[in-house]
Design an enzyme around this catalytic site. Structure first.
Site: not given
Ligand code: AQP
Length: 347
Positions: A127, A209, A212
């Site tokens: 990150k 991946k 959001k």
């Molecule tokens: N692309 C993905 N495919 C499957 N599972 C996903 N998760 C996130 N992206 C995918 C799962 O959703 C949960 C979200 O956790 P989070 O919001 O705490 O963190 P993250 O994994 O960092 O999610 P994002 O969407 O990528 O958020 P940002 O962009 O803010 O960092 C977790 O269980 C993750 O495995």
């Protein structure tokens, strides 16, 4: 849906005594990756555990957030938990920052952690490299807050994607370290590995991946996207060179991703979908996929609106979650303060 259940050795009979903790950062509205990779799986296992589902807003601010938007996303994420089918009578839903013991325990765990142990975390390395600018200390100490989230509640089970396994290992190590130094205090949680195939990739780049907080909205389909937006995003999704509609992540990463989404949206097997589109073009697949995603999201969107249009019920659910979480967290922190010698000794 949760296929490979590793390290998991509890019998079905005592599962109701098990406590499962999980959460999502309210960095934006959730997308179909969050739904397929996390929330949908939670709904499928919620009846097997005592579940605490948290909206981890303190984790969200490890990268800058606009305050008004953060408030909004926090409520939308809570409404989304309910809209996808988390049962508030079985599960507790609460907002991390409303339970101050998370940060309190996070600090104490930080005093017991070596810098090198945090420096080893690959997610921090990735990150910080990706942002290309000096990153905040919060991003570095994030795994300590995550450990506190889990340990406060004597969590026994944490469902994680492969990117969180290392943080879970750190949590387990800190629980053991604390117990050895100060006496048995924390339950060492087990890892519930989520199905690897549930990782959804970005529509505009199938090598990263779906995320959001991606800089372009073309990266994801938000659970709140309107049907026309969904159609547009899917029709513009990246495809592979060639015209094969065949699942092969190495050779056809973009089409494989679309097939994976199709599979999750409809419950149909990938083989079956491949068969239907054999000899057809990418445009045909995308059109059908867009309609499948719209159909999957329609009832979820209705329920998100239901909870947000009049927030009375949502507030009651969040209050109940907060109060129950605080009750458990206060008891745990009393023991922690006592054992570590902090504050005045109680008799
Ligand atoms: N692309 C993905 N495919 C499957 N599972 C996903 N998760 C996130 N992206 C995918 C799962 O959703 C949960 C979200 O956790 P989070 O919001 O705490 O963190 P993250 O994994 O960092 O999610 P994002 O969407 O990528 O958020 P940002 O962009 O803010 O960092 C977790 O269980 C993750 O495995």
């Amino acid at each position: 849906m949760i296929a490979a259940v590793q390290h998991f050795r509890h019998s079905v009979n005592n599962m109701t005594q098990e406590l499962l903790f999980s959460g999502v950062k309210p960095t934006n509205n959730l997308h179909i990756g969050n739904y397929i990779g996390a929330l949908k799986q939670w709904t499928e296992i919620q009846h097997r555990y005592r579940c605490f589902f948290c909206i981890v807003d303190l984790h969200a601010i490890t990268v800058p957030q606009a305050p008004k938007k953060l408030h909004e996303s926090t409520l939308t994420v809570a409404a989304t938990y309910l809209a996808v089918g988390i049962d508030p009578n079985r599960c507790r839903i609460f907002i991390q920052s409303e339970v101050p013991q998370h940060t309190e325990l996070g600090w104490i765990l930080g005093t017991m952690t070596k810098m090198a142990e945090l420096e080893r975390m690959t997610q921090f390395k990735d990150k910080s490299k990706k942002r290309g600018e000096p990153v905040g200390a919060g991003l570095f100490t994030y795994p300590l807050l995550m450990a506190a989230d889990i340990l406060l509640y004597d969590t026994t089970v944490v469902p994680v994607g492969d990117d969180q396994v290392q943080h879970l290992e750190l949590t387990r190590m800190l629980a053991r370290r604390f117990n050895t130094q100060f006496g048995e205090t924390f339950t060492v949680p087990q890892t519930l590995i989520q199905k690897v195939g549930a990782r959804i990739m970005a529509l505009n780049n199938p090598t990263i991946k779906m995320s959001k907080s991606a800089s372009s909205t073309a990266n994801y389909i938000a659970l709140t996207d309107e049907p026309n937006v969904i159609r547009k995003k899917i029709m513009r999704a990246m495809t592979d060179s060639g015209n094969e509609i065949h699942y092969d992540i190495e050779k056809y990463p973009a089409i494989s991703n679309l097939l994976t989404i199709f599979h999750h949206a409809t419950g149909r097997t990938i083989k079956d979908i491949e068969k239907e589109f054999a000899g057809k073009g990418y445009g045909d697949l995308k059109k059908a996929l867009a309609e499948a995603v719209i159909t999957m999201l329609e009832p979820i969107q209705k329920r998100i609106h239901y909870y947000l249009d009049d927030t009375g019920e949502l507030m009651r659910i969040l209050n109940r979650g907060r109060d129950e979480a605080i009750g458990l967290a206060e008891t745990k922190m009393k023991t922690v303060l006592e054992r570590t010698g902090l504050g005045r000794q109680s008799n």
